[in-house]
Design a protein around this motif. Structure first.
Motif, PDB file in Angstrom:
ATOM      1  N   PHE A 108       0.828  -1.203   0.000  1.00 52.00           N
ATOM      2  CA  PHE A 108       0.000   0.000   0.000  1.00 52.00           C
ATOM      3  C   PHE A 108       0.867   1.258   0.000  1.00 52.00           C
ATOM      4  N   TYR A 109       1.889   1.273   0.839  1.00 55.98           N
ATOM      5  CA  TYR A 109       2.772   2.441   0.887  1.00 55.98           C
ATOM      6  C   TYR A 109       3.398   2.706  -0.481  1.00 55.98           C
ATOM      7  N   MET A 110       3.879   1.652  -1.126  1.00 58.50           N
ATOM      8  CA  MET A 110       4.516   1.832  -2.435  1.00 58.50           C
ATOM      9  C   MET A 110       3.517   2.274  -3.491  1.00 58.50           C
ATOM     10  N   VAL A 111       2.291   1.719  -3.422  1.00 58.98           N
ATOM     11  CA  VAL A 111       1.246   2.139  -4.363  1.00 58.98           C
ATOM     12  C   VAL A 111       0.903   3.605  -4.154  1.00 58.98           C
ATOM     13  N   PHE A 112       0.760   4.014  -2.890  1.00 58.78           N
ATOM     14  CA  PHE A 112       0.467   5.417  -2.609  1.00 58.78           C
ATOM     15  C   PHE A 112       1.601   6.307  -3.092  1.00 58.78           C
ATOM     16  N   GLY A 113       2.849   5.854  -2.885  1.00 56.80           N
ATOM     17  CA  GLY A 113       3.996   6.643  -3.316  1.00 56.80           C
ATOM     18  C   GLY A 113       4.040   6.808  -4.820  1.00 56.80           C
ATOM     19  N   VAL A 114       3.853   5.718  -5.548  1.00 56.99           N
ATOM     20  CA  VAL A 114       3.837   5.781  -7.012  1.00 56.99           C
ATOM     21  C   VAL A 114       2.668   6.629  -7.494  1.00 56.99           C
ATOM     22  N   GLY A 115       1.509   6.449  -6.841  1.00 57.01           N
ATOM     23  CA  GLY A 115       0.341   7.234  -7.223  1.00 57.01           C
ATOM     24  C   GLY A 115       0.564   8.722  -7.018  1.00 57.01           C
ATOM     25  N   LEU A 116       1.225   9.070  -5.918  1.00 56.46           N
ATOM     26  CA  LEU A 116       1.521  10.487  -5.652  1.00 56.46           C
ATOM     27  C   LEU A 116       2.501  11.023  -6.667  1.00 56.46           C
ATOM     28  N   ALA A 117       3.514  10.224  -7.010  1.00 59.55           N
ATOM     29  CA  ALA A 117       4.538  10.669  -7.976  1.00 59.55           C
ATOM     30  C   ALA A 117       3.957  10.865  -9.381  1.00 59.55           C
ATOM     31  N   THR A 118       2.944  10.081  -9.722  1.00 60.79           N
ATOM     32  CA  THR A 118       2.389  10.157 -11.063  1.00 60.79           C
ATOM     33  C   THR A 118       1.113  10.999 -11.158  1.00 60.79           C
ATOM     34  N   SER A 119       0.705  11.560 -10.003  1.00 61.56           N
ATOM     35  CA  SER A 119      -0.515  12.363  -9.984  1.00 61.56           C
ATOM     36  C   SER A 119      -0.302  13.676 -10.699  1.00 61.56           C
ATOM     37  N   HIS A 120      -1.388  14.224 -11.220  1.00 56.53           N
ATOM     38  CA  HIS A 120      -1.342  15.511 -11.901  1.00 56.53           C
ATOM     39  C   HIS A 120      -1.792  16.599 -10.955  1.00 56.53           C
ATOM     40  N   LYS A 121      -1.447  17.800 -11.265  1.00 56.55           N
ATOM     41  CA  LYS A 121      -1.748  18.928 -10.408  1.00 56.55           C
ATOM     42  C   LYS A 121      -3.239  19.125 -10.208  1.00 56.55           C
TER      43      LYS A 121
END
Length: 205
Positions: free
Chosen positions: A190-203
C-alpha cells in the motif's frame, strides 16, 4: 459558519477512506496495540493541522500557481512513502511485537505519522477547495478557518482511534508469524502504491 454538520460528515468520510495515514494506524495497532498507535495518530492529526494552516498561506498559493513547486513537493512525499513500503517488505515475518516496540520510540511513531501527512501535497488542495464552501462571508474569516482546521484535526484522532479499537480485536490472529508477514507485505504494498500514485498524480487531482 454554514452547514457545519455537513462539513463534519464530509471530513469524517475523507479521513476514513484508505490512505497512507490509515495504513500507518493499522500497522501500529497490530504491532504495538491501541495505546502504542496513539503517537502515530497524533502525528497524523498534527500533520493535517499544519496542512490546514498552510492551505491558507502563501505556500498554498505558490503550490497552486507553480507546477515546479508542486512537483518537487510531491516527489519528496512519494519517495518517503516508497521508502516506508520497501522497509515494510523487508521486515522479518516473525518479528517480535515487544522488540518492535522497543526499537521504535513514541517520538519516532509520531514523526512517521506527521511526515506521511505533511509530505503529501494533495490535502493542501483538498482544504483549499473544501474550506470556502463552509465559510460565511459576513462572519470573521479567521475564526471560521481556525474552527474548520481544528475540527478536521480532532476528527482525525476520533476516526483513527475508531479504526484502532476495531483492529485491536484482530491483533491476536494477525500478530502470528503468518499474520505478521501478511500485514507487513500488504502495508508495504500500500505504501509503495500510494507513493507511485503520488509521484504520477497531476496537479489537477
Amino acid at each position: 459558519m454554514e452547514q457545519y454538520l455537513l462539513y463534519v460528515a464530509i471530513a469524517s468520510a475523507t479521513i476514513a477512506s484508505p490512505g497512507p495515514g490509515v495504513v500507518l494506524t493499522i500497522t501500529n495497532v497490530l504491532r504495538y496495540g491501541f495505546l502504542g498507535a496513539i503517537p502515530g495518530i497524533l502525528g497524523i492529526s498534527g500533520g493535517m493541522l499544519c496542512i490546514a494552516t498552510i492551505s491558507a498561506t502563501t505556500l498554498a498559493a505558490i503550490l497552486a500557481a507553480s507546477a515546479m513547486a508542486f512537483t518537487i513537493f510531491k516527489f519528496i512525499g512519494a519517495a518517503y512513502l516508497i521508502y516506508l513500503g520497501i522497509k515494510m517488505w523487508r521486515l522479518s515475518s516473525t518479528f517480535d511485537l515487544q522488540i518492535q516496540t522497543k526499537q521504535k520510540s513514541h517520538k519516532l511513531r509520531f514523526a512517521e505519522g506527521f511526515l506521511i501527512t505533511l509530505l503529501n501535497p494533495k490535502p493542501i488542495f483538498f482544504f483549499m477547495a473544501l474550506f470556502p464552501q463552509f465559510i460565511t462571508p459576513s462572519e470573521n474569516y479567521q475564526a471560521q478557518f481556525i474552527a474548520l482546521a481544528l475540527t478536521f484535526s480532532f476528527l482525525v484522532v476520533i476516526v483513527h482511534c475508531t479504526y484502532a479499537i476495531f483492529l485491536k480485536a484482530a491483533k491476536s490472529g494477525l500478530s502470528t508469524p503468518r499474520g505478521s508477514k501478511l500485514i507487513s507485505r500488504v502495508s508495504g504494498s500500500f505504501y509503495m502504491v500510494f507513493g507511485v500514485g503520488l509521484a504520477t498524480s497531476h496537479k489537477s487531482v
